[in-house]
Design a protein around this motif. Sequence first.
Motif, PDB file in Angstrom:
ATOM      1  N   ARG A  47     -15.186   2.294  27.448  1.00 57.22           N
ATOM      2  CA  ARG A  47     -13.944   1.949  28.129  1.00 57.22           C
ATOM      3  C   ARG A  47     -13.476   0.538  27.749  1.00 57.22           C
ATOM      4  O   ARG A  47     -12.281   0.272  27.682  1.00 57.22           O
ATOM      5  N   LEU A  48     -14.417  -0.361  27.530  1.00 56.50           N
ATOM      6  CA  LEU A  48     -14.029  -1.691  27.055  1.00 56.50           C
ATOM      7  C   LEU A  48     -13.481  -1.616  25.634  1.00 56.50           C
ATOM      8  O   LEU A  48     -12.503  -2.301  25.295  1.00 56.50           O
ATOM      9  N   MET A  49     -14.071  -0.808  24.796  1.00 52.46           N
ATOM     10  CA  MET A  49     -13.578  -0.656  23.435  1.00 52.46           C
ATOM     11  C   MET A  49     -12.175  -0.067  23.410  1.00 52.46           C
ATOM     12  O   MET A  49     -11.327  -0.487  22.607  1.00 52.46           O
ATOM     13  N   LEU A  50     -11.913   0.882  24.292  1.00 49.51           N
ATOM     14  CA  LEU A  50     -10.613   1.546  24.330  1.00 49.51           C
ATOM     15  C   LEU A  50      -9.611   0.822  25.218  1.00 49.51           C
ATOM     16  O   LEU A  50      -8.529   1.362  25.474  1.00 49.51           O
ATOM     17  N   GLU A  51      -9.981  -0.352  25.724  1.00 53.79           N
ATOM     18  CA  GLU A  51      -9.103  -1.169  26.562  1.00 53.79           C
ATOM     19  C   GLU A  51      -8.652  -0.406  27.809  1.00 53.79           C
ATOM     20  O   GLU A  51      -7.507  -0.464  28.237  1.00 53.79           O
ATOM     21  N   LEU A  52      -9.605   0.297  28.394  1.00 52.82           N
ATOM     22  CA  LEU A  52      -9.361   1.014  29.640  1.00 52.82           C
ATOM     23  C   LEU A  52      -9.943   0.286  30.841  1.00 52.82           C
ATOM     24  O   LEU A  52      -9.774   0.749  31.970  1.00 52.82           O
ATOM     25  N   GLN A  53     -10.639  -0.808  30.603  1.00 55.51           N
ATOM     26  CA  GLN A  53     -11.300  -1.554  31.664  1.00 55.51           C
ATOM     27  C   GLN A  53     -11.250  -3.030  31.310  1.00 55.51           C
ATOM     28  O   GLN A  53     -11.399  -3.411  30.150  1.00 55.51           O
ATOM     29  N   GLN A  54     -11.046  -3.855  32.336  1.00 48.66           N
ATOM     30  CA  GLN A  54     -10.956  -5.283  32.099  1.00 48.66           C
ATOM     31  C   GLN A  54     -12.334  -5.873  31.829  1.00 48.66           C
ATOM     32  O   GLN A  54     -13.342  -5.434  32.369  1.00 48.66           O
ATOM     33  N   GLY A  55     -12.364  -6.856  30.974  1.00 51.15           N
ATOM     34  CA  GLY A  55     -13.597  -7.528  30.607  1.00 51.15           C
ATOM     35  C   GLY A  55     -13.320  -8.510  29.485  1.00 51.15           C
ATOM     36  O   GLY A  55     -12.225  -9.077  29.389  1.00 51.15           O
ATOM     37  N   ARG A  56     -14.320  -8.685  28.632  1.00 48.51           N
ATOM     38  CA  ARG A  56     -14.172  -9.584  27.485  1.00 48.51           C
ATOM     39  C   ARG A  56     -14.725  -8.898  26.244  1.00 48.51           C
ATOM     40  O   ARG A  56     -15.573  -8.023  26.326  1.00 48.51           O
ATOM     41  N   GLY A  57     -14.236  -9.367  25.116  1.00 44.10           N
ATOM     42  CA  GLY A  57     -14.660  -8.801  23.849  1.00 44.10           C
ATOM     43  C   GLY A  57     -13.470  -8.310  23.055  1.00 44.10           C
ATOM     44  O   GLY A  57     -12.316  -8.367  23.509  1.00 44.10           O
ATOM     45  N   ILE A  58     -13.745  -7.836  21.881  1.00 40.06           N
ATOM     46  CA  ILE A  58     -12.689  -7.303  21.035  1.00 40.06           C
ATOM     47  C   ILE A  58     -13.293  -6.225  20.158  1.00 40.06           C
ATOM     48  O   ILE A  58     -14.448  -6.310  19.745  1.00 40.06           O
TER      49      ILE A  58
END
Length: 669
Positions: A47-58
């Motif tokens: 979900r972080l990879m698909l920008e479906l959840q807030q967080g940090r990273g790219i």
Amino acid sequence: MIQAFGLTSNARKEHPPAVDDVSFEARAGRVTALLGAPGAGKTTALRLMLELQQGRGITYFRGRPLHRIAHPSREVGVLLGDVPGHPARSVRGHLRMLCAAAGVPARRADEVLEVVGLVSLRDERLGSLARGMDRRLGLACALLSDPHTLVLDDPADALSAREGRWLHGMLRAHAAQGGTVLFTTADPKEAARRADRVVTLEQGRLVADQEAGDFARTRLRPRVAVRSPHAARLAALLTKEARTAHRSVEVVREDGNRLSVYGSTCADVGDTAFRHDILVHQLADEVGDMGPGAGAHPYGEPETVDEPRESYPPPTAETPPLTDVPPARSPQPLTTALTTAEPSAAEDPEPAAEPHAATAGPRTTSPAVSRLVPLIDPEETAGTCLPARVPRPTHALTPVALSPLPPPISVRSAPSPLRPLRYELRRATGVGTGFLTGAAVLVVSAVTALLLARIGHTPQPRLLAAWPRELPLPPAALGAGLLGAFAFGDEFRHPALAADRGTVPRRMGLLVAKLLVSAATALMLAFLTVGCDAEVLYLVYGRELSQVPADWLSMGASWMGLVIGCAWAGVLAAGVFRSTTAGLAAVVAVPILVVPLVHKALEGPVVRTAEGFPMRLRKVFLLQWPFGGERYLSAAARVIAQPVGGALTLSLAALLCAYLLTTLRSRVR
């Protein structure tokens, strides 16, 4: 190719982040497995990879973040969970609707149905599909736009062995054509068999990034599974015999009466049980996981100096992401497994048969445990001796300017359908709810018109519209409002358009398409209602009650305005409150709550009137209205001046403003 850097989820209250500084890559033409026990952070990482959840990273997909890709569905195919389509929609209709959203021809639906083997089930309803067929449909949805990358969350969960083999065969075929495949799993044996590279997560952290062969050799071991009512006695005998024969055998007591024997064979265990008259219920060779912490150091983690976290700049034309990434954070495996097994075991060419022996007795930590050390460039360490343990300095260190953290991940709204009008038409006609609602409205209107004619004392316009004075709205207006509420209510209940987000994109193109389709549906319903009522009245009571009123033009304009206004009120209210019930409630609230307020406002003292407004407007613009346009403008003004028309106009304006406000607020966030 997928490159993930520094994926970190937001911590919740006192709990640590579900994913903490995870970096890995999935190369094109290969299948990569993201392995971890339930709760290890696999789904959160996706979900972080698909920008479906807030967080940090790219995360870069072939060198571009997802929000920089014009049409994400054509680059990344996603399967997260079940297919959330309307259960009454057919398989083919669901795919054709998604074709309009993705901007691909409708024939693409038949092509992917043939690829995934669902041609014979194309007319089946989504609610009647079995688990395996639902997974096939999910894969068809992911392949619909012919993406380069496939990202799947536990795709083989609850599938039979045959369905699982077919699914992974499809993923392997996609990778063989040059695509990138990344899937999550909790089964280490499945990861070793189906993937080319295995990335292991444990408690949200990356613990291993290995080739599948290295993973099978370092984290999977052959074992003998034994079930016996005398498991404790058998374990003690096996341990005693191993010590006597100076063999490395590890016996692990599992739940109940189950034993896992490492470093032995079925024949040896069976002979021991036979010699001592021990009953055995199961004796089989298996391949078992070394379990959590398999990559940990046997005597604890060595202390290391904390290194500053480096930043991850976005790729530009001058610094492409695939070549100019800093060496310390280059897209190479961050950790490598160094096996400290016996030399004879390391030279064995068959990893599956490698006897990962352990010390006999209770299971503590096997000497064949893989130790994870940071990957170091051999050119930088040539001629140097690397210490096995780096002590933490106790003196004051020179202040070092830390690099910024990885960039934050913002959750953006889903893109609008590329062909919104075509999408909305296929959505509305793909299920029978609209047709059943229209038929019910026609039947209720006809029966109401007959009852009003029988009672008498009803004006002709109300008789044709089947609108008793006791009801706030006629059946046709309520039906149009309900159909309008379905436009957004079904989207939020079954979010097929943005299945991974579980919501509906608030885009003006989609809103305009829904308003146009609902207006056309309302006009058709209004025309059919009046026609059916007139025909029924003519058949039962003769021509006298079915005559058209003299002022049919203004009456018709008012009737169409009322029905379209109710339909639009249902659309906007359902879009604002995300519920079909709320949309219908807003339609009913107009005559019950808003009309009395407008009526009281209009009954107040009036100093000036708007009489002659069309003529004065023509003089202001110095234009001659063609075809007597001032009459139509005057009729529209009279409709708005009526209590119901004014209340409906006011309600539509308020709902439209609320919809735009929520849209802008979501974009700002």
